[in-house]
Design a protein around this motif. Structure first.
Motif, PDB file in Angstrom:
ATOM      1  N   LEU A   1       0.859  -1.307   0.003  1.00 53.30           N
ATOM      2  CA  LEU A   1      -0.028   0.073  -0.002  1.00 53.30           C
ATOM      3  C   LEU A   1       0.876   1.183  -0.023  1.00 53.30           C
ATOM      4  CD1 LEU A   1      -2.506  -1.160   2.683  1.00 53.30           C
ATOM      5  CD2 LEU A   1      -2.723  -1.075   0.092  1.00 53.30           C
ATOM      6  N   PRO A   2       0.367   2.463  -0.497  1.00 48.20           N
ATOM      7  CA  PRO A   2       1.080   3.779  -0.266  1.00 48.20           C
ATOM      8  C   PRO A   2       1.393   3.914   1.156  1.00 48.20           C
ATOM      9  CG  PRO A   2      -0.872   3.910  -1.803  1.00 48.20           C
ATOM     10  CD  PRO A   2      -1.046   2.649  -1.314  1.00 48.20           C
ATOM     11  N   SER A   3       2.515   4.510   1.389  1.00 45.39           N
ATOM     12  CA  SER A   3       2.701   4.917   2.840  1.00 45.39           C
ATOM     13  C   SER A   3       1.751   5.701   3.484  1.00 45.39           C
ATOM     14  CB  SER A   3       4.064   5.576   2.829  1.00 45.39           C
ATOM     15  OG  SER A   3       3.844   6.679   2.225  1.00 45.39           O
ATOM     16  N   SER A   4       0.955   6.569   2.808  1.00 43.00           N
ATOM     17  CA  SER A   4       0.238   7.534   3.371  1.00 43.00           C
ATOM     18  C   SER A   4      -1.073   6.291   4.110  1.00 43.00           C
ATOM     19  CB  SER A   4      -0.726   8.324   2.664  1.00 43.00           C
ATOM     20  OG  SER A   4      -1.245   7.813   1.608  1.00 43.00           O
ATOM     21  N   LEU A   5      -1.173   5.430   3.597  1.00 42.83           N
ATOM     22  CA  LEU A   5      -2.411   4.473   4.209  1.00 42.83           C
ATOM     23  C   LEU A   5      -1.740   3.585   5.364  1.00 42.83           C
ATOM     24  CD1 LEU A   5      -4.160   3.360   0.912  1.00 42.83           C
ATOM     25  CD2 LEU A   5      -4.368   5.570   2.356  1.00 42.83           C
ATOM     26  N   CYS A   6      -0.605   3.679   5.460  1.00 45.13           N
ATOM     27  CA  CYS A   6       0.242   2.824   6.428  1.00 45.13           C
ATOM     28  C   CYS A   6       0.425   3.716   7.923  1.00 45.13           C
ATOM     29  CB  CYS A   6       1.518   2.310   6.131  1.00 45.13           C
ATOM     30  SG  CYS A   6       1.166   1.198   4.489  1.00 45.13           S
ATOM     31  N   GLU A   7       0.199   4.805   7.710  1.00 50.15           N
ATOM     32  CA  GLU A   7       0.298   5.583   8.787  1.00 50.15           C
ATOM     33  C   GLU A   7      -0.856   5.678   9.638  1.00 50.15           C
ATOM     34  OE1 GLU A   7       1.010   9.803   7.130  1.00 50.15           O
ATOM     35  OE2 GLU A   7       2.905   9.090   6.022  1.00 50.15           O
ATOM     36  N   GLU A   8      -0.528   6.103  10.803  1.00 50.77           N
ATOM     37  CA  GLU A   8      -1.695   5.799  11.964  1.00 50.77           C
ATOM     38  C   GLU A   8      -2.853   6.971  11.484  1.00 50.77           C
ATOM     39  OE1 GLU A   8      -0.576   6.424  16.250  1.00 50.77           O
ATOM     40  OE2 GLU A   8      -0.499   4.351  16.367  1.00 50.77           O
ATOM     41  N   GLY A   9      -4.011   6.392  11.471  1.00 44.10           N
ATOM     42  CA  GLY A   9      -5.001   7.303  10.959  1.00 44.10           C
ATOM     43  C   GLY A   9      -6.462   7.156  11.696  1.00 44.10           C
ATOM     44  N   SER A  10      -7.276   7.988  11.809  1.00 45.01           N
ATOM     45  CA  SER A  10      -8.791   7.534  12.296  1.00 45.01           C
ATOM     46  C   SER A  10      -9.598   7.831  11.173  1.00 45.01           C
ATOM     47  CB  SER A  10      -8.695   8.443  13.725  1.00 45.01           C
ATOM     48  OG  SER A  10      -8.871   9.883  13.449  1.00 45.01           O
ATOM     49  N   SER A  11     -10.604   6.977  11.356  1.00 43.31           N
ATOM     50  CA  SER A  11     -11.661   7.138  10.338  1.00 43.31           C
ATOM     51  C   SER A  11     -13.054   6.875  10.612  1.00 43.31           C
ATOM     52  CB  SER A  11     -11.350   6.341   8.812  1.00 43.31           C
ATOM     53  OG  SER A  11     -11.409   4.927   9.389  1.00 43.31           O
ATOM     54  N   PHE A  12     -14.273   7.188   9.980  1.00 39.94           N
ATOM     55  CA  PHE A  12     -15.516   6.999  10.271  1.00 39.94           C
ATOM     56  C   PHE A  12     -15.758   6.236   9.051  1.00 39.94           C
ATOM     57  CE2 PHE A  12     -15.673   8.747  14.182  1.00 39.94           C
ATOM     58  CZ  PHE A  12     -16.744   8.331  15.061  1.00 39.94           C
ATOM     59  N   VAL A  13     -16.729   5.198   8.954  1.00 42.13           N
ATOM     60  CA  VAL A  13     -17.197   4.475   7.920  1.00 42.13           C
ATOM     61  C   VAL A  13     -18.762   4.654   7.937  1.00 42.13           C
ATOM     62  CG1 VAL A  13     -17.465   2.543   6.293  1.00 42.13           C
ATOM     63  CG2 VAL A  13     -15.042   3.284   7.293  1.00 42.13           C
ATOM     64  N   THR A  14     -19.362   5.324   6.985  1.00 45.71           N
ATOM     65  CA  THR A  14     -20.835   5.455   6.893  1.00 45.71           C
ATOM     66  C   THR A  14     -21.488   4.877   6.019  1.00 45.71           C
ATOM     67  OG1 THR A  14     -20.399   7.735   7.826  1.00 45.71           O
ATOM     68  CG2 THR A  14     -22.630   7.294   7.033  1.00 45.71           C
ATOM     69  N   LEU A  15     -22.510   4.098   6.097  1.00 44.53           N
ATOM     70  CA  LEU A  15     -23.057   3.232   5.383  1.00 44.53           C
ATOM     71  C   LEU A  15     -24.555   4.020   5.183  1.00 44.53           C
ATOM     72  CD1 LEU A  15     -22.191  -0.332   6.347  1.00 44.53           C
ATOM     73  CD2 LEU A  15     -20.893   1.018   4.880  1.00 44.53           C
TER      74      LEU A  15
END
Length: 190
Positions: A38-52
Motif C-alpha cells: 500500500l502507499p505509505s500514507s495508508l500505512c500511517e496511523e489514522g482515524s476514520s469513520f465509515v458511514t453506510l
C-alpha cells in the motif's frame, strides 16, 4: 491531517471497505493486510469513520476519534463495524450489499475549543467545517461528523441533538460547561 489523499488512495480505501463489509456480512475472515503493498500514507496511523447508507438513509456508522492503527486497517475495521455492530440498526444482510453506499471520513486530530458560555460556543462553531465532540467525562461523549450540519444546520439545534445523542437533556449544553473538541474530515465515497 497531513496532505489530502490522492484519488487512487481514496479508491484503495473504498475497495478495502467494500471487501471488509462483504466478508464480514458473509461471516468470512479478512485476510491479513499487506501494508508493504500500500502507499505509505495508508500505512500511517489514522482515524476514520465509515458511514453506510441505503436508499439515501443511514444504515450504519462506526469510527474512531483518535488514531491507533494504520489508516487502511482502521477503515477495514470500521467498515465491518458499521455493517454489523452499529447498535442503532440490525446487522446488514447479504441481500443488502449491492444497495449499500460507502462513505469514508478521514479525521484530523481533535482539538479543544475554548469558550466562555453557550452564546460564545455558538459563535465559535463552524457549520459545515467542523465535526464536534461533546464530552462530559472520559466515559460519556458523543460526536457528529461535519456532514451532520447538512441535516442540522442550526448550531443550537446541532448542540441539542448532540446532547441527546450523548444521553443527557437536550439543552444541557446551555447551562453546563462541557468539554468541546472540534476536528475536520476528508470525506469521499463510492
Amino acid at each position: 491531517m497531513q496532505e489530502k489523499l490522492t484519488l487512487e488512495e481514496q479508491k484503495i480505501l473504498l475497495r478495502l471497505a467494500r471487501e471488509s463489509i462483504e466478508r464480514a456480512v458473509k461471516g468470512e475472515e479478512l485476510p491479513p493486510l499487506d501494508l508493504s503493498a500500500l502507499p505509505s500514507s495508508l500505512c500511517e496511523e489514522g482515524s476514520s469513520f465509515v458511514t453506510l447508507t441505503s436508499h439515501g438513509k443511514l444504515r450504519g456508522c462506526i469510527g474512531s476519534l483518535e488514531p491507533y492503527e494504520p489508516l487502511a486497517e482502521d477503515v477495514r475495521e470500521h467498515a465491518a463495524g458499521a455493517a454489523l455492530k452499529d447498535p442503532r440498526f440490525p446487522p446488514v444482510v447479504e441481500d443488502e450489499l449491492n444497495g449499500l453506499q460507502i462513505e469514508v471520513s478521514r479525521l484530523t486530530r481533535p482539538v479543544p475549543l475554548d469558550y466562555r458560555d453557550a452564546n460564545d460556543l455558538l459563535t465559535k462553531l463552524r457549520p459545515h467545517v467542523d465535526g464536534v465532540i461533546l464530552r462530559d467525562d472520559p466515559y460519556r461523549r458523543a460526536t457528529f461528523l461535519p456532514q451532520v450540519w447538512e441535516k442540522i444546520p442550526n448550531p443550537a439545534e446541532f448542540m441539542d441533538n448532540l446532547c441527546y445523542k450523548m444521553g443527557v437533556e437536550q439543552n444541557l449544553w446551555r447551562r453546563k460547561h462541557f468539554d468541546v473538541l472540534t476536528y475536520q474530515v476528508e470525506e469521499f465515497h463510492e
